[in-house]
Design an enzyme around this catalytic site. Structure first.
Site: not given
Length: 522
Positions: A317-319, A421
């Protein structure tokens, strides 16, 4: 004559003895497998070493995973979630062609090193001067294959991948990505039931770098690496990895070393004034050992060594999703990301295989995100954004591979908010509901979102289309359905466990950092 035993015979009869509305039969290339966590992974600087050390932790007998079918926000951060007898989580697989180099690169940065060596070698041969230091020997161990000749140096290999047309598979991988944030037994875990527990890496108190877990099926034929995303103030959390997370976010996803304006401290020395930035300098910065994409090489190579006969998948997830994608592009491994920032920018700077030589549908990379997430959409920038206020230069928006886009702004009427997010928000409020398959739902709603996703990024706060009535959308799209209820007779026949996932598309014509000029000014 062969007579099947009772157990085998029962497996033939069960499909006909089950509920009158059985699930769709799988094709010969499709099957369902279950996993459990087996390790945790992480890296940290140990004994004053100049490079980070990869750390593993085998599953503890007391490790427990938790699942929920209600918003996790109902509990406090320190609340221990109860053990739930939820349905077994499954991952459905299918076969897919992935384009891979016939000779695998030893490291992620091998692509950039090979490109640099060949460029310098070419220039040295064609320049008749005595400046011999401009020419270096081509590396003998590995040369990046030529994408212009895919038939000679590339192979299109049939690989077992997660079936992302199956909603339960998308949810299960998202939960694995969520589990990468917390240590075994922590309050944030989901119950994965028959899934093998993962090997978390980097969970020691001094492990301030890359973290995550490793999942495997019962036969160790398929192994899934989940990688943690950003733990920093912009997302309302923190922890020992926050400093490294912020550094890598700014290095990977900014146009030029996070040099947003005069008040920012750049993370590298490539800024050349105005809107000019040193290209070679940026590429050199990305191959630093402190960058998660580089450390990911050690992780991937160690997992392939531990499971030499397994198919390796990545998720995050994300980075963590962006790093998963960069690893997958480098080694030809399937990767599924959630709410990842646009990672086409760092992938191009690392000279990883990209279109047109690497078609999006052969890359094995799939990004899942929604339009109300300003980070994934590439609009969390500018002096009035929460990313700017927290010191994050999230300027990239373009993704590699294919994208599964949930248009939560148009269909659900969401406002753009960095809080959407969070992976828990995605699982509970986006993935939990089935989206219409092709031909269902309001005519033109999904097509408009897909066709104009990148043009809509700058006006993503626009109100819900006047032609779409909110109540009608809720009826057509099934909002609020959360699956079978625990009370007898409370099942929701409209909730579908499988299907209901938007069709993947490639982000063609997307451009990052259009104001900037990149060259050799330093």
């Amino acid at each position: 004559m062969y007579i099947p035993g009772p157990l085998r015979l029962s497996s033939y009869l069960l499909p006909f003895l089950s509920s009158p509305s059985p699930p769709a039969q799988s094709s010969p290339d499709t099957r369902t497998i279950s996993f459990k966590p087996v390790h945790a992974h992480g890296h940290a600087f140990v004994d004053n070493a100049s490079t980070p050390t990869l750390l593993f932790l085998d599953q503890s007998p007391s490790a427990s995973l938790y699942a929920h079918d209600y918003p996790i926000g109902a509990f406090g951060d320190d609340y221990v979630l109860p053990r739930l007898t939820s349905d077994v989580l499954e991952i459905r697989t299918r076969k897919k062609l992935i384009r891979r180099p016939k000779v695998r690169p030893p490291r992620i940065i091998s692509w950039a090193q090979s490109y640099r060596a060949q460029a310098l070698h070419f220039n040295g041969i064609n320049n008749n001067n005595d400046n011999s230091n401009k020419s270096i020997s081509l590396p003998e161990s590995w040369l990046a294959p030529d994408l212009a000749n895919p038939s000679d140096e590339w192979s299109d290999v049939e690989v077992t991948v997660p079936d992302l047309t199956d909603r339960q598979t998308v949810i299960t991988l998202a939960k694995m990505s969520s589990n990468a944030y917390v240590t075994p037994g922590g309050a944030g875990w989901y119950t994965l039931n028959d899934w093998n527990a993962s090997m978390p890496f980097g969970w020691e108190p001094d492990a301030d770098g890359l973290r995550g877990h490793v999942f495997a099926d019962e036969k160790n034929e398929t192994v899934i690496i989940s990688i943690k995303g950003t733990s920093a103030g912009v997302l309302g959390s923190g922890g020992p990895t926050a400093k490294n997370d912020k550094f890598n976010d700014n290095l990977l996803f900014s146009c030029c070393c996070a040099r947003v304006d005069f008040s920012w401290t750049p993370v590298c020395d490539c800024y050349a004034g105005g809107y000019k930035c040193g290209q070679t300098c940026l590429e050199d910065a990305l191959v630093s050992e402190s960058v998660y994409a580089t450390v990911g090489t050690n992780l991937y190579n160690n997992i392939t060594y531990m499971y030499p006969n397994a198919t390796i998948w990545l998720t995050g997830h994300s980075l963590g999703g962006a790093v998963s994608s960069l690893i997958g592009l480098s080694f030809g491994a399937p990767a599924v990301t959630y709410e990842s920032p646009g990672e086409l920018l760092p992938a191009s700077r690392l000279h990883l295989p990209l279109p047109p030589g690497m078609p999006a549908n052969l890359s094995g990379i799939t990004h899942v995100y929604h339009t109300a997430d300003p980070i994934a959409m590439g609009v969390c920038n500018g002096p009035y954004s929460s990313c700017y206020a927290a010191g994050f230069a999230m300027e990239s928006k373009c993704h590699t591979g294919e994208t599964i886009l949930y248009d939560t702004v148009r269909v659900k009427g969401w406002s753009v908010d960095v809080r959407t997010h969070r992976i828990e928000e995605v699982i509970d409020k986006v993935l939990a509901d089935p989206w219409p398959e092709e031909g269902e739902g309001k005519s033109g709603v999904w097509e408009k979102a897909v066709e104009g996703w990148y043009r809509a990024a700058d006006r993503v706060r626009a109100a819900l289309d006047e032609s779409v009535v909110r109540d009608d959308v809720n009826v057509w799209w099934g909002w609020g359905r959360r699956g079978p209820k625990r009370q007898p007779g409370g099942e929701d026949p409209g909730w579908r466990k499988h299907g209901g996932v938007p069709k993947p598309v490639s982000e063609e014509d997307c451009v990052d950092c259009y104001k900037w000029e990149f060259g050799e000014w330093n």
